[in-house]
Design an enzyme around this catalytic site. Sequence first.
Site, PDB file in Angstrom:
ATOM      1  N   HIS A 122      -1.291 -21.808   0.858  1.00 50.47           N
ATOM      2  CA  HIS A 122      -0.172 -22.328  -0.112  1.00 50.47           C
ATOM      3  C   HIS A 122       1.104 -21.767   0.427  1.00 50.47           C
ATOM      4  O   HIS A 122       1.368 -20.655   0.541  1.00 50.47           O
ATOM      5  CB  HIS A 122      -0.440 -21.866  -1.609  1.00 50.47           C
ATOM      6  CG  HIS A 122      -1.898 -22.513  -2.001  1.00 50.47           C
ATOM      7  ND1 HIS A 122      -2.067 -23.721  -2.514  1.00 50.47           N
ATOM      8  CD2 HIS A 122      -2.980 -21.995  -2.226  1.00 50.47           C
ATOM      9  CE1 HIS A 122      -3.274 -23.999  -2.772  1.00 50.47           C
ATOM     10  NE2 HIS A 122      -3.851 -22.755  -2.672  1.00 50.47           N
ATOM     11  N   THR A 170      -2.169  -6.119   7.290  1.00 51.91           N
ATOM     12  CA  THR A 170      -1.354  -6.846   7.187  1.00 51.91           C
ATOM     13  C   THR A 170      -0.268  -6.703   8.375  1.00 51.91           C
ATOM     14  O   THR A 170       0.774  -7.672   8.568  1.00 51.91           O
ATOM     15  CB  THR A 170      -0.441  -6.640   5.977  1.00 51.91           C
ATOM     16  OG1 THR A 170      -0.182  -5.370   5.738  1.00 51.91           O
ATOM     17  CG2 THR A 170      -1.192  -7.149   4.656  1.00 51.91           C
ATOM     18  N   LYS A 188      -6.594   7.741  12.430  1.00 49.78           N
ATOM     19  CA  LYS A 188      -7.059   8.559  13.580  1.00 49.78           C
ATOM     20  C   LYS A 188      -6.853   7.953  14.714  1.00 49.78           C
ATOM     21  O   LYS A 188      -6.969   6.613  15.056  1.00 49.78           O
ATOM     22  CB  LYS A 188      -8.457   8.509  13.360  1.00 49.78           C
ATOM     23  CG  LYS A 188      -9.176   9.906  13.129  1.00 49.78           C
ATOM     24  CD  LYS A 188     -10.871   9.957  12.964  1.00 49.78           C
ATOM     25  CE  LYS A 188     -11.435  11.264  12.562  1.00 49.78           C
ATOM     26  NZ  LYS A 188     -12.815  10.790  12.338  1.00 49.78           N
TER      27      LYS A 188
HETATM   28  C1  LIG Z   1     -13.716   3.629   9.872  1.00 49.81           C
HETATM   29  C2  LIG Z   1     -14.877   4.515   9.625  1.00 49.81           C
HETATM   30  C3  LIG Z   1     -15.846   4.176  11.057  1.00 49.81           C
HETATM   31  C4  LIG Z   1     -14.167   5.792  10.092  1.00 49.81           C
HETATM   32  O1  LIG Z   1     -15.105   6.923  10.270  1.00 49.81           O
HETATM   33  P1  LIG Z   1     -14.544   8.273  10.479  1.00 49.81           P
HETATM   34  O2  LIG Z   1     -14.254   8.661  11.943  1.00 49.81           O
HETATM   35  O3  LIG Z   1     -15.635   9.287  10.105  1.00 49.81           O
HETATM   36  O4  LIG Z   1     -13.449   8.546   9.733  1.00 49.81           O
HETATM   37  P2  LIG Z   1     -13.228  10.047   8.649  1.00 49.81           P
HETATM   38  O5  LIG Z   1     -14.219   9.795   7.519  1.00 49.81           O
HETATM   39  O6  LIG Z   1     -12.933  10.991   9.257  1.00 49.81           O
HETATM   40  O7  LIG Z   1     -11.578   9.287   7.761  1.00 49.81           O
HETATM   41  C5  LIG Z   1     -10.530   9.683   8.713  1.00 49.81           C
HETATM   42  C6  LIG Z   1      -9.573   9.275   7.314  1.00 49.81           C
HETATM   43  O8  LIG Z   1      -9.445   8.003   6.788  1.00 49.81           O
HETATM   44  C7  LIG Z   1      -9.948   7.672   5.781  1.00 49.81           C
HETATM   45  N1  LIG Z   1     -10.811   6.725   5.542  1.00 49.81           N
HETATM   46  C8  LIG Z   1     -11.864   6.470   6.215  1.00 49.81           C
HETATM   47  N2  LIG Z   1     -12.310   5.021   5.966  1.00 49.81           N
HETATM   48  C9  LIG Z   1     -11.509   4.446   5.204  1.00 49.81           C
HETATM   49  C10 LIG Z   1     -11.747   3.329   4.459  1.00 49.81           C
HETATM   50  N3  LIG Z   1     -12.585   2.450   4.833  1.00 49.81           N
HETATM   51  N4  LIG Z   1     -10.588   3.151   3.458  1.00 49.81           N
HETATM   52  C11 LIG Z   1      -9.691   4.210   3.221  1.00 49.81           C
HETATM   53  N5  LIG Z   1      -9.550   5.115   3.788  1.00 49.81           N
HETATM   54  C12 LIG Z   1     -10.599   5.414   4.927  1.00 49.81           C
HETATM   55  C13 LIG Z   1     -10.588   9.166   5.254  1.00 49.81           C
HETATM   56  O9  LIG Z   1     -10.766   9.363   3.864  1.00 49.81           O
HETATM   57  C14 LIG Z   1      -9.995  10.145   5.822  1.00 49.81           C
HETATM   58  O10 LIG Z   1      -8.725  10.109   5.497  1.00 49.81           O
HETATM   59  P3  LIG Z   1      -8.109  11.863   5.275  1.00 49.81           P
HETATM   60  O11 LIG Z   1      -7.743  12.220   6.646  1.00 49.81           O
HETATM   61  O12 LIG Z   1      -6.973  11.626   4.200  1.00 49.81           O
HETATM   62  O13 LIG Z   1      -9.231  12.577   4.632  1.00 49.81           O
HETATM   63  C15 LIG Z   1     -15.693   4.868   8.419  1.00 49.81           C
HETATM   64  O14 LIG Z   1     -14.519   5.293   7.513  1.00 49.81           O
HETATM   65  C16 LIG Z   1     -16.098   3.362   7.941  1.00 49.81           C
HETATM   66  O15 LIG Z   1     -15.252   2.641   7.419  1.00 49.81           O
HETATM   67  N6  LIG Z   1     -17.423   3.177   8.146  1.00 49.81           N
HETATM   68  C17 LIG Z   1     -17.872   1.851   7.523  1.00 49.81           C
HETATM   69  C18 LIG Z   1     -17.991   0.712   8.795  1.00 49.81           C
HETATM   70  C19 LIG Z   1     -18.838  -0.421   8.613  1.00 49.81           C
HETATM   71  O16 LIG Z   1     -18.194  -1.200   7.783  1.00 49.81           O
HETATM   72  N7  LIG Z   1     -19.981  -0.550   8.824  1.00 49.81           N
HETATM   73  C20 LIG Z   1     -20.733  -1.757   8.741  1.00 49.81           C
HETATM   74  C21 LIG Z   1     -21.837  -2.085   9.649  1.00 49.81           C
HETATM   75  S1  LIG Z   1     -21.134  -2.779  10.932  1.00 49.81           S
END
Ligand SMILES: CC(C)(COP(=O)(O)OP(=O)(O)OC[C@H]1O[C@@H](n2cnc3c(N)ncnc32)[C@H](O)[C@@H]1OP(=O)(O)O)[C@@H](O)C(=O)NCCC(=O)NCCS
Length: 240
Positions: A122, A170, A188
């Site tokens: 939109h 975004t 990271k």
């Molecule tokens: C993205 C991801 C893989 C990163 O894992 P990781 O390398 O272990 O990252 P960390 O847990 O060390 O996180 C690093 C920082 O990012 C933040 N963070 C990680 N994932 C986040 C999310 N989804 N939303 C917001 N913040 C997030 C953490 O809180 C941390 O912040 P801090 O340094 O202030 O404490 C994981 O967080 C994730 O989202 N896993 C789900 C994957 C998924 O959707 N799988 C589905 C099957 S395919």
Amino acid sequence: MRKDHRPYVAKRLHRLIERAYVNYFVKPSLDSIGPEATIMKPWNLKIHGPNIRFGRSVHVITARDRKVQLTVWCQGEQEGRIDIGDYALLCPGVRLDSACHIEVGSNTMIAAGAYLTDADWHDVYDRTRPIGNASKITLHDNVWIGDSAIICKGVSIGANSIVGAGSVVTHDIPTNVIAAGNPAKVVKELDSTQPLRRREDLLADAQSLNRQIDYLERSLHGNNSWLGWLRTIIRPNRSD
Ligand SMILES: CC(C)(COP(=O)(O)OP(=O)(O)OC[C@H]1O[C@@H](n2cnc3c(N)ncnc32)[C@H](O)[C@@H]1OP(=O)(O)O)[C@@H](O)C(=O)NCCC(=O)NCCS
């Protein structure tokens, strides 16, 4: 049900029906599809509009309650397009809506419930006008989009990068990073000393993979009988 009680033959039959459905119904609705595509329960893949292309060995996983939807808008000068690269993976509940162009790079994985839209649909001021702003989305090679993430118009995500679950992207994300949050920010850098394994490394030798899957299915389902399967449907018990 804790186990799959289908006999091996029923499981194979299911795969053959899926393949026939893909050939008969899915292929004609795509502009092109590469070899070795696997679409699980393809009747839950909903395709609306033209200009949709799948590369080789694309995997789509669907579920009855989590359909995968690919929608392309084509009207007047506005023509959408969706390109799914080789070895890409789309999980249940994924939605891609395009009025411009969504390009999904090879080896890219899009987790369940993620939404990619290259348009606002939109106008910001004239809410009666369709489409509004639209701009291409590019996911470069080997990107991983986490569960339920949203990728908005105009975003480019660099190769190997990961978008955390539930994030809203975004702005562009560079290569080799993890981005998360709403709006998503880099949280990271990936460790460049770690070797990266891509889907292609697993799927490139399709024949050998198919042999391995067949071996696994034989060993898991080989002892299941038709009568035993029927019994688990009409009278399941705790050991099923
Ligand atoms: C993205 C991801 C893989 C990163 O894992 P990781 O390398 O272990 O990252 P960390 O847990 O060390 O996180 C690093 C920082 O990012 C933040 N963070 C990680 N994932 C986040 C999310 N989804 N939303 C917001 N913040 C997030 C953490 O809180 C941390 O912040 P801090 O340094 O202030 O404490 C994981 O967080 C994730 O989202 N896993 C789900 C994957 C998924 O959707 N799988 C589905 C099957 S395919």
